[in-house]
Write a protein that holds these residues in place. Structure first.
Motif, PDB file in Angstrom:
ATOM      1  N   ALA A  57       0.837  -1.206   0.000  1.00 49.94           N
ATOM      2  CA  ALA A  57       0.000   0.000   0.000  1.00 49.94           C
ATOM      3  C   ALA A  57       0.870   1.253   0.000  1.00 49.94           C
ATOM      4  CB  ALA A  57      -0.931  -0.006   1.209  1.00 49.94           C
ATOM      5  N   CYS A  58       1.929   1.268   0.798  1.00 49.62           N
ATOM      6  CA  CYS A  58       2.825   2.426   0.834  1.00 49.62           C
ATOM      7  C   CYS A  58       3.513   2.638  -0.511  1.00 49.62           C
ATOM      8  CB  CYS A  58       3.876   2.236   1.928  1.00 49.62           C
ATOM      9  SG  CYS A  58       3.220   2.398   3.611  1.00 49.62           S
ATOM     10  N   ALA A  59       3.951   1.550  -1.142  1.00 53.00           N
ATOM     11  CA  ALA A  59       4.625   1.668  -2.433  1.00 53.00           C
ATOM     12  C   ALA A  59       3.669   2.205  -3.501  1.00 53.00           C
ATOM     13  CB  ALA A  59       5.181   0.303  -2.856  1.00 53.00           C
ATOM     14  N   VAL A  60       2.457   1.664  -3.542  1.00 54.34           N
ATOM     15  CA  VAL A  60       1.474   2.112  -4.536  1.00 54.34           C
ATOM     16  C   VAL A  60       1.088   3.566  -4.290  1.00 54.34           C
ATOM     17  CG1 VAL A  60      -0.890   1.774  -5.374  1.00 54.34           C
ATOM     18  CG2 VAL A  60       0.586  -0.208  -4.970  1.00 54.34           C
ATOM     19  N   ALA A  61       0.829   3.922  -3.033  1.00 55.15           N
ATOM     20  CA  ALA A  61       0.423   5.289  -2.709  1.00 55.15           C
ATOM     21  C   ALA A  61       1.537   6.283  -3.016  1.00 55.15           C
ATOM     22  CB  ALA A  61       0.030   5.375  -1.234  1.00 55.15           C
ATOM     23  N   ALA A  62       2.781   5.945  -2.673  1.00 55.25           N
ATOM     24  CA  ALA A  62       3.896   6.852  -2.918  1.00 55.25           C
ATOM     25  C   ALA A  62       4.054   7.140  -4.406  1.00 55.25           C
ATOM     26  CB  ALA A  62       5.184   6.262  -2.342  1.00 55.25           C
ATOM     27  N   ALA A  63       3.973   6.090  -5.219  1.00 50.76           N
ATOM     28  CA  ALA A  63       4.124   6.275  -6.660  1.00 50.76           C
ATOM     29  C   ALA A  63       2.980   7.101  -7.243  1.00 50.76           C
ATOM     30  CB  ALA A  63       4.191   4.912  -7.347  1.00 50.76           C
ATOM     31  N   ILE A 106       0.877   9.216  -5.689  1.00 52.20           N
ATOM     32  CA  ILE A 106       0.833  10.593  -5.192  1.00 52.20           C
ATOM     33  C   ILE A 106       1.968  11.420  -5.775  1.00 52.20           C
ATOM     34  CG2 ILE A 106       1.047  12.011  -3.113  1.00 52.20           C
ATOM     35  CD1 ILE A 106      -0.528   9.884  -1.612  1.00 52.20           C
ATOM     36  N   CYS A 107       3.129  10.820  -6.000  1.00 50.23           N
ATOM     37  CA  CYS A 107       4.214  11.542  -6.664  1.00 50.23           C
ATOM     38  C   CYS A 107       3.778  12.002  -8.052  1.00 50.23           C
ATOM     39  CB  CYS A 107       5.459  10.664  -6.764  1.00 50.23           C
ATOM     40  SG  CYS A 107       6.406  10.543  -5.235  1.00 50.23           S
ATOM     41  N   GLY A 108       3.159  11.096  -8.810  1.00 46.66           N
ATOM     42  CA  GLY A 108       2.659  11.467 -10.120  1.00 46.66           C
ATOM     43  C   GLY A 108       1.610  12.561 -10.034  1.00 46.66           C
ATOM     44  N   LEU A 109       0.727  12.467  -9.046  1.00 51.12           N
ATOM     45  CA  LEU A 109      -0.322  13.472  -8.865  1.00 51.12           C
ATOM     46  C   LEU A 109       0.272  14.853  -8.590  1.00 51.12           C
ATOM     47  CD1 LEU A 109      -3.351  14.208  -8.389  1.00 51.12           C
ATOM     48  CD2 LEU A 109      -2.962  13.643  -5.980  1.00 51.12           C
ATOM     49  N   PHE A 110       1.271  14.933  -7.722  1.00 55.55           N
ATOM     50  CA  PHE A 110       1.861  16.226  -7.368  1.00 55.55           C
ATOM     51  C   PHE A 110       2.602  16.842  -8.556  1.00 55.55           C
ATOM     52  CE2 PHE A 110       0.662  15.493  -3.101  1.00 55.55           C
ATOM     53  CZ  PHE A 110       0.828  16.674  -2.408  1.00 55.55           C
ATOM     54  N   LEU A 114       2.247  15.553 -18.715  1.00 53.50           N
ATOM     55  CA  LEU A 114       2.952  14.483 -19.424  1.00 53.50           C
ATOM     56  C   LEU A 114       4.057  13.886 -18.550  1.00 53.50           C
ATOM     57  CD1 LEU A 114       3.234  15.965 -23.041  1.00 53.50           C
ATOM     58  CD2 LEU A 114       1.626  14.256 -22.179  1.00 53.50           C
ATOM     59  N   LEU A 115       4.793  14.754 -17.868  1.00 52.32           N
ATOM     60  CA  LEU A 115       5.835  14.256 -16.972  1.00 52.32           C
ATOM     61  C   LEU A 115       5.234  13.440 -15.835  1.00 52.32           C
ATOM     62  CD1 LEU A 115       8.806  14.202 -16.116  1.00 52.32           C
ATOM     63  CD2 LEU A 115       8.423  16.375 -14.909  1.00 52.32           C
ATOM     64  N   SER A 116       4.030  13.819 -15.394  1.00 55.68           N
ATOM     65  CA  SER A 116       3.391  13.081 -14.302  1.00 55.68           C
ATOM     66  C   SER A 116       3.087  11.648 -14.708  1.00 55.68           C
ATOM     67  CB  SER A 116       2.106  13.796 -13.867  1.00 55.68           C
ATOM     68  OG  SER A 116       1.108  13.707 -14.865  1.00 55.68           O
ATOM     69  N   VAL A 117       2.741  11.447 -15.971  1.00 53.13           N
ATOM     70  CA  VAL A 117       2.475  10.088 -16.448  1.00 53.13           C
ATOM     71  C   VAL A 117       3.767   9.281 -16.486  1.00 53.13           C
ATOM     72  CG1 VAL A 117       1.613   8.715 -18.380  1.00 53.13           C
ATOM     73  CG2 VAL A 117       0.460  10.847 -17.759  1.00 53.13           C
ATOM     74  N   LEU A 118       4.861   9.921 -16.884  1.00 57.52           N
ATOM     75  CA  LEU A 118       6.158   9.234 -16.880  1.00 57.52           C
ATOM     76  C   LEU A 118       6.575   8.884 -15.453  1.00 57.52           C
ATOM     77  CD1 LEU A 118       8.114  11.321 -19.558  1.00 57.52           C
ATOM     78  CD2 LEU A 118       7.015   9.090 -19.833  1.00 57.52           C
ATOM     79  N   ILE A 119       6.358   9.812 -14.524  1.00 64.60           N
ATOM     80  CA  ILE A 119       6.653   9.537 -13.117  1.00 64.60           C
ATOM     81  C   ILE A 119       5.816   8.364 -12.620  1.00 64.60           C
ATOM     82  CG2 ILE A 119       6.462  10.459 -10.770  1.00 64.60           C
ATOM     83  CD1 ILE A 119       8.802  11.609 -12.283  1.00 64.60           C
ATOM     84  N   LEU A 120       4.551   8.330 -13.044  1.00 65.70           N
ATOM     85  CA  LEU A 120       3.660   7.235 -12.644  1.00 65.70           C
ATOM     86  C   LEU A 120       4.178   5.901 -13.177  1.00 65.70           C
ATOM     87  CD1 LEU A 120       0.866   7.082 -11.110  1.00 65.70           C
ATOM     88  CD2 LEU A 120      -0.159   6.834 -13.373  1.00 65.70           C
ATOM     89  N   ALA A 121       4.643   5.907 -14.432  1.00 65.95           N
ATOM     90  CA  ALA A 121       5.180   4.673 -15.013  1.00 65.95           C
ATOM     91  C   ALA A 121       6.429   4.218 -14.269  1.00 65.95           C
ATOM     92  CB  ALA A 121       5.494   4.889 -16.496  1.00 65.95           C
ATOM     93  N   PHE A 122       7.302   5.163 -13.937  1.00 62.96           N
ATOM     94  CA  PHE A 122       8.505   4.810 -13.178  1.00 62.96           C
ATOM     95  C   PHE A 122       8.131   4.302 -11.789  1.00 62.96           C
ATOM     96  CE2 PHE A 122      11.978   6.086 -10.272  1.00 62.96           C
ATOM     97  CZ  PHE A 122      12.991   5.299 -10.796  1.00 62.96           C
ATOM     98  N   GLY A 123       7.138   4.939 -11.171  1.00 64.15           N
ATOM     99  CA  GLY A 123       6.678   4.492  -9.862  1.00 64.15           C
ATOM    100  C   GLY A 123       6.075   3.099  -9.912  1.00 64.15           C
ATOM    101  N   ALA A 124       5.364   2.798 -10.994  1.00 67.41           N
ATOM    102  CA  ALA A 124       4.793   1.457 -11.159  1.00 67.41           C
ATOM    103  C   ALA A 124       5.905   0.414 -11.259  1.00 67.41           C
ATOM    104  CB  ALA A 124       3.891   1.420 -12.393  1.00 67.41           C
ATOM    105  N   LEU A 125       6.970   0.763 -11.994  1.00 68.48           N
ATOM    106  CA  LEU A 125       8.110  -0.145 -12.112  1.00 68.48           C
ATOM    107  C   LEU A 125       8.745  -0.391 -10.745  1.00 68.48           C
ATOM    108  CD1 LEU A 125      10.201  -1.724 -13.796  1.00 68.48           C
ATOM    109  CD2 LEU A 125      11.414   0.442 -14.133  1.00 68.48           C
TER     110      LEU A 125
END
Length: 296
Positions: A89-95, A97-101, A109-120
């Protein structure tokens, strides 16, 4: 098993013919009251003016979406990785919320890339914990992407109107599907994954979405024609139904009845916003088409 044809319930107990209706009535009351309370909070935060507050962007809306993402991530952790639920839950939320911010700061567009990196990263972390890495990675996209899209909708031109459009169509379609399905019954929509949903409820939800969009069109003027708004309402309502069915399939895959127990009468927060998450993405695509010059 009783062969009495008038009994509509599948699990009916002939020894309690009167208790079930009152129980259903209480359940419906709790469901309606909790839904109205949640809707009131969401609408108040969405339309809250930010003039005179610190920062000019809709930061109260950002806080609300961040809290929602955190709660959804907790529910996802319990469903997808019960043995390591807190860490997933912490890993999913951190990734997410980082994309959201990053999106909130004006970089969608950068937020989507951050989200993809967070998913990885979430997937690799789950792999190290011995949990399902694909479930963790998918959870980041499933929860985080609608959050980024609704933040983008809210911060754009006519942001409140676009967000309200998504909210009211999804809520109208979901409520109509539930009520029409209970009253009319009929053939099941997808017996394997969601045995309580019916074709009559599905049709009722689509019609409610179209009527809601047509009504909102006169107030928001987001679209040039009422017909266009009704078609958008149909598409968004269809996405709402699809999101509801998709979450039912996920719960069946993870072997749980509800995503959680946060909201009385509804289960978890994910059980309440599953259709809305798909509706938001759908309306985000429509708004992008409008920005690109599509005449709607």
């Amino acid at each position: 098993m009783s062969a009495s044809p008038p009994e509509p319930a599948l699990d009916s107990d002939p020894a309690e013919p009167v208790a079930r209706p009152s129980h259903n009535g209480r359940e419906l009351t709790i469901r309606v009251v909790s839904a109205l309370a949640l809707i009131a909070i969401v609408l108040a935060v969405t339309i809250l003016p930010t003039q005179g507050m610190p920062f000019h962007e809709p930061w109260p809306f950002l806080v609300m979406i961040s809290i929602g993402i955190a709660l959804l991530s907790i529910e996802w952790g319990f469903m997808a990785a019960p043995r390591a639920s807190a860490r997933i839950a912490c890993a999913v939320a951190a990734a997410a919320i980082c994309g959201l911010f990053v999106g909130y700061l004006g970089h969608p567009l950068l937020s989507v890339l951050i989200l993809a990196f967070g998913a990885l990263c979430a997937g690799l972390y789950a792999l190290r914990l011995g949990a399902g890495w694909m479930d963790a990675a998918y959870g980041v996209f499933y929860i985080g992407f609608p959050g980024i899209v609704i933040m983008w909708l809210r911060q754009g031109t006519d942001g409140v109107e676009w967000v309200m459009f998504a909210f009211f169509i999804a809520w109208g379609a979901d409520s109509a599907a539930y009520l029409v399905g209970r009253l009319a019954g009929g053939p099941k929509l997808w017996q394997r994954y969601s045995p309580n949903k019916t074709w009559s409820g599905f049709a009722g939800g689509l019609i409610a979405g179209m009527l809601t969009a047509g009504s909102l069109s006169d107030l928001t003027h987001l679209f040039k024609h009422d017909t266009s708004a009704s078609i958008v309402g149909l598409i968004v309502a269809l996405a709402t139904m699809a999101g509801d069915l998709w979450e039912s399939a996920l719960k069946r895959r993870f072997g749980v009845k509800d995503a959680g127990s946060l909201i009385p009468g509804h289960g978890g927060l994910m059980d309440r916003v599953d259709g809305l998450m798909f509706a938001i993405v759908d309306l985000g695509i429509i708004r992008l088409l409008v920005l690109l010059g599509t005449q709607i």
